[in-house]
Design an enzyme around this catalytic site. Structure first.
Site, mmCIF file in Angstrom:
data_model
loop_
_atom_site.group_PDB
_atom_site.id
_atom_site.type_symbol
_atom_site.label_atom_id
_atom_site.label_comp_id
_atom_site.label_asym_id
_atom_site.label_seq_id
_atom_site.Cartn_x
_atom_site.Cartn_y
_atom_site.Cartn_z
ATOM 1 N N LEU A 203 0.833 -1.193 0.000
ATOM 2 C CA LEU A 203 0.000 0.000 0.000
ATOM 3 C C LEU A 203 0.868 1.244 0.000
ATOM 4 O O LEU A 203 1.913 1.281 0.669
ATOM 5 C CB LEU A 203 -0.905 0.040 1.234
ATOM 6 C CG LEU A 203 -1.961 -1.059 1.402
ATOM 7 C CD1 LEU A 203 -2.642 -0.907 2.757
ATOM 8 C CD2 LEU A 203 -2.977 -1.006 0.272
ATOM 9 N N ASP A 204 0.439 2.276 -0.709
ATOM 10 C CA ASP A 204 1.110 3.571 -0.661
ATOM 11 C C ASP A 204 0.445 4.388 0.434
ATOM 12 O O ASP A 204 -0.641 4.955 0.235
ATOM 13 C CB ASP A 204 1.000 4.275 -2.019
ATOM 14 C CG ASP A 204 1.749 5.603 -2.050
ATOM 15 O OD1 ASP A 204 2.276 6.015 -0.985
ATOM 16 O OD2 ASP A 204 1.810 6.232 -3.120
ATOM 17 N N GLY B 53 20.491 5.330 14.668
ATOM 18 C CA GLY B 53 21.376 4.450 15.427
ATOM 19 C C GLY B 53 21.342 3.039 14.901
ATOM 20 O O GLY B 53 20.457 2.664 14.127
ATOM 21 N N HIS B 54 22.332 2.266 15.299
ATOM 22 C CA HIS B 54 22.387 0.837 15.015
ATOM 23 C C HIS B 54 22.757 0.116 16.304
ATOM 24 O O HIS B 54 23.055 0.744 17.321
ATOM 25 C CB HIS B 54 23.392 0.532 13.911
ATOM 26 C CG HIS B 54 22.878 0.859 12.534
ATOM 27 N ND1 HIS B 54 21.809 0.211 11.968
ATOM 28 C CD2 HIS B 54 23.294 1.783 11.618
ATOM 29 C CE1 HIS B 54 21.584 0.701 10.761
ATOM 30 N NE2 HIS B 54 22.456 1.655 10.534
ATOM 31 N N LYS C 291 1.297 7.143 1.657
ATOM 32 C CA LYS C 291 1.329 8.593 1.422
ATOM 33 C C LYS C 291 0.168 9.042 0.531
ATOM 34 O O LYS C 291 -0.054 10.236 0.362
ATOM 35 C CB LYS C 291 2.663 8.981 0.795
ATOM 36 C CG LYS C 291 3.852 8.762 1.721
ATOM 37 C CD LYS C 291 5.161 9.168 1.056
ATOM 38 C CE LYS C 291 6.332 8.936 2.013
ATOM 39 N NZ LYS C 291 7.635 9.292 1.387
ATOM 40 N N ASP D 143 19.390 -5.075 19.039
ATOM 41 C CA ASP D 143 18.359 -5.212 18.008
ATOM 42 C C ASP D 143 17.434 -6.394 18.284
ATOM 43 O O ASP D 143 16.209 -6.277 18.204
ATOM 44 C CB ASP D 143 19.007 -5.435 16.640
ATOM 45 C CG ASP D 143 19.583 -4.164 16.032
ATOM 46 O OD1 ASP D 143 19.421 -3.092 16.632
ATOM 47 O OD2 ASP D 143 20.194 -4.259 14.951
#
Length: 396
Positions: free
Chosen positions: A78-79, A144-145, A81, A175
């Site tokens: 789905l878009d 960040g990671h 925006k 993570d």
């Protein structure tokens, strides 16, 4: 939705999850929910979709990474925006139990699909927002990671060899453990609450918080003695001889975790050095001497010989296995931890065994938008409405 070969429904049978997340932490969280029987629908954009699809893969191929963490899910494109795509998402949300998103704070609200927007049409929704630093605080919108979250949380400072730099693990602790698993736990708790009260909740998870909240051993040292020891000098990073890694003659490594006296005594018996028994937990010069003695002993024989010597000995000694070796390890194989797909690709089974819920891969990772029409039909949209969405590009 994943089914169950027994008469007992899967633990999360009947739970519908809309997954807006991408890459690793969010998709691994929803992978766990899917493997527990939830109907997880990936909601991807109509352009590139989840860009993990192409991560490290040859042109035109779907990455093993994507296939590994998106099994047992469906995909809708789905878009969001586009007002028409957003309305389609709100229609899906009216029949959902959980939404998971991993954008930076403020993004979903700007699209008109934030928590307040969704609970207006679905009061019982459990809406999980997973981000690096959470929805509040001075660092909330910072990029960040995993390495950054571990650095801020004081975890990275504690890992590594004596006198060396901080060591970076190839397992994304923040993570996956601070993010994916923590989010799954909070979602399950919120589902229970929603079913009891009819009211949903907004779940705000920060991967940095998850890393900090599990940095327990270091906090213990700080509270107990007023300071943490330098990395490589505490109990778990090489500060004592009975807990650490030792090289063997062939360049391999043994992991020795003999913290309890009975295990350390067994180690000393195998290496035929009963005189080292008093030094298992020694620190300072004596600890360094005992460690050097052990290093010299283990360096005299290859790994295979040491494994044979320790076979059947209750001493908490293990080989430092490669991943290829781990995948063929009889214990993991007996537990069914390695799953092989029809195309020969391997992945991991869920890290749990639940009675009356045998794990199975009911469907492979979906193609982008593979189930758009199917899921929108289930939500009550007419064929004409779905066709108009697809023709307009608001859906794919």
């Amino acid at each position: 939705m994943p089914t169950n070969s027994s008469d007992t429904p899967a633990p999360l049978a009947g739970v519908r999850v809309l997954d807006l997340s991408r890459l690793l932490p969010g998709p691994v969280c929803t992978l766990h929910l899917a493997d527990l029987g939830a109907d997880v629908v990936k909601v991807e954009d109509t352009r590139d979709g989840d860009y993990a699809r192409s991560l490290g893969a040859p042109p035109g191929r779907v990455s093993a990474f994507f296939r590994m963490v998106n099994r047992n899910k469906r995909s809708v494109a789905l878009d969001l925006k586009d007002a028409r795509g957003r309305e389609a998402f709100l229609t899906l949300a009216r029949g959902a139990d959980v939404i998971v998103e991993s954008f930076r704070p403020g993004v979903v609200a700007s699209l008109g699909i934030g928590y307040d927007d969704i609970r207006a049409v679905r009061p019982s929704i459990v809406y999980a927002s997973l981000s690096g630093y959470g929805q509040t605080g001075p660092r909330a919108k910072a990029a960040g990671h995993d390495i950054d979250y571990l650095a801020y949380a004081g975890v990275l400072d504690q890992t590594g060899a004596r006198g060396g730099p901080p060591a970076i693990a190839n397992l994304q602790i923040a993570d996956l453990l601070g993010g994916a698993l923590t989010t799954a736990v909070a979602i399950l708790a919120a589902i229970v609450g929603a079913r009891a009260t009819g009211r949903g909740r907004h779940v705000d998870i920060a991967m940095a918080d998850g890393a900090l909240a599990h940095n327990i051993f270091a906090l213990h040292a700080l509270e107990q003695w007023g300071a943490t020891l330098p990395r490589g000098e505490d109990l778990l990073t090489g500060g004592v001889p009975c807990y650490g890694v030792y090289p063997t003659r062939d360049g391999r490594w043994l992991a020795v975790g003999a913290l309890e006296p009975k295990f350390w005594r067994a180690v000393c018996e195998v290496v035929e050095r009963p005189d080292l028994v008093p030094g298992g937990l020694a620190t300072g010069d004596e600890g360094a001497r005992v460690r050097r003695e052990l290093e010299g002993l283990f360096a005299t024989r290859p790994l295979s010989e040491w494994l044979a010597a320790f076979a059947g000995v209750d001493a908490c000694v293990a080989p430092v296995a490669t991943l290829a070796e781990a995948l063929d390890d009889p214990q993991f194989l007996a537990r069914g931890m390695v799953v092989t797909a029809a195309d020969g690709a391997r992945s991991f089974a869920p890290p749990w065994a639940i009675s009356a819920h045998p794990f199975s891969v009911e469907r492979p990772a979906p193609a982008q938008g593979e189930h758009t029409r199917e899921v929108l039909e289930e939500a009550g949209l007419s064929g004409a409405a779905i066709g108009a969405l697809l023709e307009s590009g608001a859906a794919r």
